[in-house]
Motif scaffolding. Structure first.
Motif, mmCIF file in Angstrom:
data_model
loop_
_atom_site.group_PDB
_atom_site.id
_atom_site.type_symbol
_atom_site.label_atom_id
_atom_site.label_comp_id
_atom_site.label_asym_id
_atom_site.label_seq_id
_atom_site.Cartn_x
_atom_site.Cartn_y
_atom_site.Cartn_z
ATOM 1 N N VAL A 78 1.689 -11.594 10.788
ATOM 2 C CA VAL A 78 2.194 -10.978 11.569
ATOM 3 C C VAL A 78 2.085 -9.821 12.114
ATOM 4 O O VAL A 78 1.227 -9.021 11.300
ATOM 5 N N ARG A 79 2.367 -9.109 13.252
ATOM 6 C CA ARG A 79 1.962 -7.883 13.994
ATOM 7 C C ARG A 79 2.715 -6.798 13.094
ATOM 8 O O ARG A 79 2.221 -5.769 12.890
ATOM 9 N N ARG A 80 3.906 -7.064 12.800
ATOM 10 C CA ARG A 80 4.807 -6.257 12.087
ATOM 11 C C ARG A 80 5.707 -7.029 11.246
ATOM 12 O O ARG A 80 6.301 -7.851 11.530
ATOM 13 N N LEU A 81 5.794 -6.521 9.946
ATOM 14 C CA LEU A 81 6.704 -6.936 8.887
ATOM 15 C C LEU A 81 8.144 -6.871 9.435
ATOM 16 O O LEU A 81 8.469 -5.887 9.961
ATOM 17 N N GLY A 82 8.875 -7.994 9.324
ATOM 18 C CA GLY A 82 10.242 -7.660 9.603
ATOM 19 C C GLY A 82 10.484 -8.368 10.945
ATOM 20 O O GLY A 82 11.757 -8.861 11.521
ATOM 21 N N GLU A 83 9.121 -8.758 11.907
ATOM 22 C CA GLU A 83 9.387 -9.544 13.015
ATOM 23 C C GLU A 83 8.402 -10.681 12.877
ATOM 24 O O GLU A 83 7.477 -10.771 12.177
ATOM 25 N N ALA A 239 -0.978 -4.805 17.033
ATOM 26 C CA ALA A 239 -0.633 -4.964 15.512
ATOM 27 C C ALA A 239 -0.201 -3.520 15.074
ATOM 28 O O ALA A 239 -0.816 -2.530 15.375
ATOM 29 N N HIS A 240 0.985 -3.483 14.294
ATOM 30 C CA HIS A 240 1.587 -2.177 13.986
ATOM 31 C C HIS A 240 0.772 -1.957 12.660
ATOM 32 O O HIS A 240 0.498 -2.979 11.595
ATOM 33 N N PRO A 241 0.760 -0.676 12.125
ATOM 34 C CA PRO A 241 0.038 -0.360 10.815
ATOM 35 C C PRO A 241 1.085 -0.690 9.708
ATOM 36 O O PRO A 241 2.172 -0.230 9.896
ATOM 37 N N HIS A 242 0.308 -1.018 8.557
ATOM 38 C CA HIS A 242 1.355 -0.902 7.247
ATOM 39 C C HIS A 242 0.872 -0.089 5.983
ATOM 40 O O HIS A 242 -0.551 -0.034 5.850
ATOM 41 N N ILE A 243 1.706 0.656 5.535
ATOM 42 C CA ILE A 243 1.407 1.530 4.308
ATOM 43 C C ILE A 243 1.792 0.522 2.921
ATOM 44 O O ILE A 243 2.480 -0.621 3.221
ATOM 45 N N ARG A 244 1.423 1.134 1.935
ATOM 46 C CA ARG A 244 1.924 0.234 0.618
ATOM 47 C C ARG A 244 2.539 1.183 -0.403
ATOM 48 O O ARG A 244 1.861 2.146 -0.879
ATOM 49 N N PRO A 251 5.850 -1.345 7.347
ATOM 50 C CA PRO A 251 5.738 -0.508 8.314
ATOM 51 C C PRO A 251 5.299 0.978 8.297
ATOM 52 O O PRO A 251 6.215 1.355 7.664
ATOM 53 N N GLY A 252 4.340 1.484 8.636
ATOM 54 C CA GLY A 252 3.931 2.870 8.373
ATOM 55 C C GLY A 252 4.141 3.547 9.916
ATOM 56 O O GLY A 252 4.449 2.953 10.750
ATOM 57 N N VAL A 253 3.742 4.808 9.998
ATOM 58 C CA VAL A 253 3.772 5.630 11.288
ATOM 59 C C VAL A 253 2.317 5.456 11.931
ATOM 60 O O VAL A 253 1.239 5.326 11.209
ATOM 61 N N LEU A 254 2.277 5.319 13.201
ATOM 62 C CA LEU A 254 1.246 4.983 13.849
ATOM 63 C C LEU A 254 0.114 6.373 13.837
ATOM 64 O O LEU A 254 0.718 7.354 13.993
ATOM 65 N N ARG A 255 -1.192 6.035 13.746
ATOM 66 C CA ARG A 255 -2.171 7.030 13.619
ATOM 67 C C ARG A 255 -2.677 7.283 14.876
ATOM 68 O O ARG A 255 -3.109 6.424 15.671
ATOM 69 N N GLN A 256 -2.738 8.768 15.399
ATOM 70 C CA GLN A 256 -3.185 9.309 16.801
ATOM 71 C C GLN A 256 -4.577 9.688 16.504
ATOM 72 O O GLN A 256 -4.719 11.013 16.067
ATOM 73 N N PHE A 342 -7.632 3.474 7.708
ATOM 74 C CA PHE A 342 -6.904 4.437 7.750
ATOM 75 C C PHE A 342 -5.668 4.156 6.772
ATOM 76 O O PHE A 342 -5.279 3.318 6.411
ATOM 77 N N LEU A 343 -5.426 5.445 6.073
ATOM 78 C CA LEU A 343 -4.574 5.496 4.769
ATOM 79 C C LEU A 343 -3.153 4.893 5.682
ATOM 80 O O LEU A 343 -2.413 4.486 4.840
ATOM 81 N N MET A 344 -3.092 5.267 6.828
ATOM 82 C CA MET A 344 -1.685 4.956 7.492
ATOM 83 C C MET A 344 -1.482 3.751 7.921
ATOM 84 O O MET A 344 -0.690 3.393 8.704
ATOM 85 N N GLY A 345 -2.564 2.774 7.672
ATOM 86 C CA GLY A 345 -2.319 1.435 8.037
ATOM 87 C C GLY A 345 -3.544 0.564 8.776
ATOM 88 O O GLY A 345 -3.135 -0.267 9.591
#
Length: 516
Positions: A78-83, A239-244, A251-256, A342-345
């Protein structure tokens, strides 16, 4: 393998080191029959499902090219966990440091047009740029930066980006970092490569993202690809980034990443990446038409500096070209590759095997756990040897677990039960100077001290540890969750702090700031 902070974006080196674990192939110039590729592709669904399931990542997309065609393209998860929205072959991911290889072909296109050469000195187009060494400043070339042999220390400038410095500010401040002799060693630097790319953009009369559109993405029909974060955010199928955290993906914060866009800011999907891989495999051609001249592209795909010496006589030697890893086995066929993280996902990787006219790209929406690299190597094993030679996922997972572990000497330690008392708050409050980082301020925020740094006024909340030692938890892209950095104050006459040392920044040698 990596310094205590600023480790993860160097996943290219991990890929090269672990490639040496595999078996050897036939003679170096042998052409691998198409039937090998066909058999490998037939097993990809099973292999990809295994890697996806064992790694536990939220989502992944895979594409394979062979003889000028995309012969496999599929999404998993999935693109994002929870969805429930699934990933498909059109889903756009942030590709992280795979951007370096893509960017190298943008440069090659301009080399082919005569706008620049790989040997063009950067200061020819960026007269304001300088390294610590004046001689190196005059001589360092676009190719030096794209092969990580400029003499800059590993990951130079990443800390500045984290503090909110823009691209020009980060590049200008590289001058304050001590350097090794030009071309004396390989040291992976996002902002070094960005400096080389910026020179090419200026020579081309435009900005880097626009140049990438004009020189590469448009002509190749890569309509889902961009070097602008705003374009990635605007995609509906992304796709949305994910951390662990504590072993659980979330789900994590988007990296800019626009500040270092040439080195890590590309977003794309596997179908566009397949078109790009096909062009690279076919020596810069689009069908029968020359797109990037051979003499412009070939240097990028050729060894320019030793990056990974072989751990044993029969193991491959790892080199870096211009934006590409180049693995040359003692026996067997050259492999071109790069990873991104990216550490951010984000965890991404591609591998190209010219002898088989095939390539594979794997894009994931989770911090690097080795899934992308493992699937690449499993596929390449099948193509070269007819079987998988190693438990690649176990090997890569162990390497990435070590790389992404919390950092800092005090990480994971309990706070002292009976710490020595700190000085009164006013003894620490004040401004501390740094040419490289910019001034840092220590202020009172409620009942806590806070360290404020950078143009973004990034706030690090300080917790008292012991005596004149405080700690904070760095986040973002340069330190894994659970990391902890010490801030140690040195008191002078009158009981006032005269300087502070930030552990997180000590790798640069510039982590001690004196009170103004």
């Amino acid at each position: 393998m990596f310094p205590r902070f600023y480790r993860v974006l160097s996943t290219a080196a991990v890929l090269m080191a672990l490639v040496s674990c595999g078996g050897s192939g036939s003679s170096p110039d042998d052409t691998i029959p198409s039937s090998n590729v066909e058999r490998a592709v037939a097993q990809l669904d099973e292999l990809a499902t295994e890697v996806f399931t064992r790694s536990g990542i939220p989502g992944m997309a895979v594409a394979v090219v062979h003889q000028g065609k995309t012969v496999y393209a599929r999404g998993f998860g999935v693109r994002r966990l929870g969805e429930a929205t699934p990933i498909d072959a059109q889903t756009v991911f942030q590709v992280a440091s795979v951007s370096k290889s893509v960017g190298a072909t943008v440069v090659a296109a301009q080399v082919g047009k005569g706008v620049v050469s790989w040997d063009t000195p950067v200061v020819q187009h960026l007269p304001w740029f300088s390294l610590h060494d004046a001689t190196a400043t005059a001589q360092v070339t676009i190719g030096d930066f794209f092969s990580h042999r400029s003499g800059l220390p590993e990951h130079a400038g990443d800390d500045l980006e984290e503090l909110g410095h823009d691209r020009r500010q980060a590049l200008e401040r590289l001058h304050f970092l001590p350097t090794a002799p030009l071309r004396s060693r390989y040291a992976y630097t996002n902002f070094g490569l960005t400096a080389g790319a910026e020179a090419v953009a200026v020579a081309s009369g435009t900005d880097w993202a626009s140049l990438s559109d004009q020189a590469l993405y448009g002509p190749l029909g890569m309509t889902a690809t961009s070097s602008r974060f705003a374009d990635f955010i605007a995609r509906s199928n992304r796709a949305h980034p994910h951390i662990r955290l504590d072993g659980v993906f979330q789900p994590g914060v988007l990296r800019q990443p626009d500040t270092q866009s040439p080195a890590g800011g590309v977003s794309s999907n596997v179908l566009d990446m397949a078109a790009w891989m096909t062009m690279v495999l076919h020596d810069g051609k689009l069908g029968d038409r020359e797109f990037i001249p051979h003499d412009a592209l070939a240097p990028a795909l050729s060894p320019q500096i030793l990056s990974s010496p072989p751990p044993r006589p029969d193991a491959p030697t790892g080199y870096y070209g211009y934006g590409f890893n180049v693995s040359i086995p003692v026996s067997g066929n050259t492999l071109l590759s790069h990873s991104g993280a990216f550490l951010m996902g984000a965890g991404t990787s591609f591998s190209l095997l010219p002898a088989a006219d095939t390539g594979i790209v794997v894009l994931t929406n989770a911090l690097p756990v080795g899934a992308a690299e493992a699937l690449n190597m499993m596929y390449m094993d099948l193509v070269r040897f007819g079987h998988v030679t190693e438990d690649w996922l176990a090997l890569y997972a162990a390497a990435f677990t070590a790389m992404t572990a919390p950092t800092g000497e005090l990480a994971g330690q309990p706070f002292p039960d009976h710490p020595a008392a700190a000085l009164p708050a006013h003894a620490y409050i004040g401004t501390y100077a740094s040419d490289y980082y910019g001034d840092a301020k220590v202020e009172q925020h409620g009942d806590q001290l806070a360290l404020i740094m950078g143009p973004a006024a990034h706030v690090f909340h300080l917790q008292h540890w012991d005596g004149n030692v405080f700690v904070f938890e760095p986040g973002g892209e340069i330190a894994s969750p659970g990391s902890r950095s010490a801030v140690t104050f040195a008191a002078g006459p009158g009981g006032m702090a005269q300087s502070l040392t930030i552990e997180l920044y000590e790798k640069t040698g510039l982590g001690t700031l004196a009170r103004r």
